[in-house]
Design a protein around this motif. Sequence first.
Motif, short mmCIF file in Angstrom:
data_model
loop_
_atom_site.label_atom_id
_atom_site.label_comp_id
_atom_site.label_asym_id
_atom_site.label_seq_id
_atom_site.Cartn_x
_atom_site.Cartn_y
_atom_site.Cartn_z
N PRO A 252 0.84 -1.22 0.00
CA PRO A 252 0.00 0.00 0.00
C PRO A 252 0.86 1.26 0.00
O PRO A 252 0.84 2.06 0.93
N LEU A 253 1.63 1.44 -1.05
CA LEU A 253 2.63 2.51 -1.10
C LEU A 253 2.06 3.80 -1.68
O LEU A 253 1.35 3.77 -2.69
N ARG A 254 2.35 4.92 -1.03
CA ARG A 254 2.00 6.24 -1.58
C ARG A 254 3.23 7.13 -1.56
O ARG A 254 3.99 7.14 -0.59
N ILE A 255 3.43 7.83 -2.66
CA ILE A 255 4.53 8.79 -2.74
C ILE A 255 3.91 10.19 -2.68
O ILE A 255 2.96 10.48 -3.42
N VAL A 256 4.43 11.02 -1.79
CA VAL A 256 3.94 12.41 -1.70
C VAL A 256 5.10 13.31 -2.14
O VAL A 256 6.21 13.20 -1.63
N ILE A 257 4.82 14.15 -3.12
CA ILE A 257 5.84 15.08 -3.64
C ILE A 257 5.41 16.50 -3.29
O ILE A 257 4.35 16.96 -3.71
N VAL A 258 6.25 17.19 -2.51
CA VAL A 258 5.92 18.54 -2.05
C VAL A 258 6.93 19.54 -2.62
O VAL A 258 8.13 19.39 -2.39
N GLY A 259 6.45 20.53 -3.32
CA GLY A 259 7.36 21.56 -3.83
C GLY A 259 6.91 22.06 -5.19
O GLY A 259 5.94 21.54 -5.76
N GLY A 260 7.61 23.06 -5.68
CA GLY A 260 7.25 23.63 -6.98
C GLY A 260 8.45 23.61 -7.90
O GLY A 260 9.59 23.40 -7.46
N PRO A 261 8.22 23.83 -9.21
CA PRO A 261 9.33 23.76 -10.16
C PRO A 261 10.38 24.85 -9.93
O PRO A 261 10.08 25.91 -9.38
N SER A 262 11.59 24.54 -10.36
CA SER A 262 12.71 25.44 -10.10
C SER A 262 13.79 25.20 -11.15
O SER A 262 13.94 24.07 -11.63
N GLY A 263 14.56 26.21 -11.46
CA GLY A 263 15.73 26.07 -12.34
C GLY A 263 15.40 25.36 -13.63
O GLY A 263 14.41 25.66 -14.29
N THR A 264 16.20 24.34 -13.98
CA THR A 264 15.98 23.62 -15.24
C THR A 264 14.66 22.86 -15.22
O THR A 264 14.13 22.51 -16.26
#
Length: 431
Positions: A252-264
Amino acid sequence: MAVLSVHTSPLAQPGTGDAGGMNVYVLQSALQLARRGVEVEIFTRATSSADAPVVEAAPGVLVRNVVAGPFEGLDKHDLPTQLCAFTAGVLREEAHHEPGYYDLVHSHYWLSGQVGWLARDRWGVPLVHTAHTLAAVKNAALADGDVPEPAARQIGEQQVVAEADRLITNTADESRQLVDIYGADPRRIDVVAPGADLTRYRPGDKAAARAELGLNPNELIVTFVGRIQPLKAPDVLLRAAAALVEREPALPLRIVIVGGPSGTGLDRPDSLIDLAASLGITARVTFLPPQPPERLAQVYRAADLVAVPSYSESFGLVAIEAQACGTPVVAADVGGLGVAVRSGETGLLVPGHRTDDWADALHSLLADPGRLAEMALRAPLHAEDFSWEHTADGLLESYKRANASFRRLPEHTPRRGRGLWKLRRMGGVRT
Ligand code: UDP
């Protein structure tokens, strides 16, 4: 003291664009220095017409927004063209005050170092410099799709290293890089570890944090926090997650990605969403926009693990903050992460970025709740070694050394009129 932070404002929301750990560092160290009686004025470039010229961030901490170039649309790589304008703003501000108004200049990142070097010469006060990242080190560990730092940056860094009275690094490794690659004099370097706000980042109730964020109480959650760019390697985490799920579809895996785009990463802001789709794990990935610190603490508490897969990292504040909240960290064995994480005790360090190695490392902890719980208990104890109070103590020591060894040279030419000001202050001259 004057603190120079040309390209990022301490008041900006970190975790997107050019705002990250350096902003947090500049603000938090200033707050701690102010508590110790140091008056801090931070100069940064105004990036909005709504920026007031001066903002009091806290008692004893002023942020001066210097107009240098257009408010918006300037990339970090365009900023060298605005350094003269920025320097003029800094020197003019000082000229409004009595000579000797600033006792010391601390510059952050090489662009500010270029300004600090001139300010030091004009004001006749020591320059302390923190590089935060180094072009040569970054270029040696480029991610796929990353654009190398230009040679001109390394030249600029080299000049600042030669000119600064003292250099501050995050780790002993970074000091070695300054000596070996940039020819720094080791006697002028002080290692001062950055910290975390331990009053905000502390262990808390995982179930409550998940409820607040709308996350499932029964899933295994691995979280990435940071600017979305190739160097930070959130794609390594997604690929590892896909490999794990392929091996064990019932996980039961969940990936949480927090943040906004930056640089390249700004070239293709949706690239991670596309990658999750192409890996077939869209339903298992939650994307959250950059979070303010209060909420970020809940994000860390909600996670079973925080992943920091960066290709290069001069320290990695996220790793300390996560551990302070009681969440073990799986991190790439690069740069300061080797200091920030105690491998086998408060998390794991993974050599390299191979998908299988990352999947194995994540699995070894997620499949062993007992080990994970032990690490979760040890993590905040380790994080206690890294507070902004400690950082401020280290900075003050470095400032004292800079003052003690500073000799005014002929090329340091404080502006004329110093005597006149002195007389005026003593009531000897009427204006
Ligand atoms: N950060 C934040 N909100 C976010 C993402 C990150 O406030 O949504 C902060 C985080 O708390 C940390 C900093 O941004 O203090 C990132 O620092 P780190 O050293 O991990 O990376 P850097 O940005 O310096 O490369």
